[in-house]
Design a protein around this motif. Structure first.
Motif: not given
Length: 156
Positions: A42, A23, A54-56, A62, A20, A58-60, A80, A151
């Protein structure tokens, strides 16, 4: 035995956090049950002023829970991809940002949008917003929606 279980638990947690935190370079799978948990997380992290939690993943990617309107926003270098998981709202896309100000590298936020096209969203819908395109989330009082946001950095 107890120590071995503690060690295994610790390594499992570290592995889950590393998936998490960035990526991953290997496939990542989230079951339907895990996704429901992400939705709840989230929602539990909601900032009442921004109407957003929000709940991430990965970097890209959520999960976003929204129960009110957001600011107008532009991501200059990233698109997006919104996968609407639950609820309903509207995303206003295009037009001109009002009182836009940089808020970070390649990020602009503003009060609202003049013009633009409204896209009503419901569970199961998918919306792609190109990089450098102003957009704003609108949610009627008493309503909410949850979406997975991915993203994407488009090819130049």
């Amino acid at each position: 035995m107890k120590r071995a279980l503690s060690t295994i638990t610790l390594f499992s947690m570290a592995a889950a956090l590393s998936i998490r935190a960035a990526d991953p370079d290997k496939p990542a799978f989230w079951s339907a049950a895990q996704q429901k948990d992400f939705d709840k997380l989230a929602q539990s992290k909601q900032n009442p002023e921004r109407h957003l939690g929000t709940e991430r993943l990965t970097d890209s990617a959520f999960v976003a829970f929204r129960n009110g309107p957001g600011e107008a926003e532009i991501h200059e270098h990233q698109a997006d991809l919104l996968l609407i998981r639950a609820g309903e709202g509207t995303v206003l896309v295009g037009g001109k940002i009002v009182e836009g100000k940089p808020t970070g590298a390649g990020e602009i936020r503003g009060k609202s949008i003049e013009g633009g096209t409204p896209y009503p969203i419901h569970a199961g819908d998918v919306l792609y917003i190109p990089a450098n395109t102003v957009h704003q989330f609108q949610v009627e009082p008493g309503k909410s929606f949850t979406a997975m946001v991915v993203k994407i950095t488009p090819k130049q």
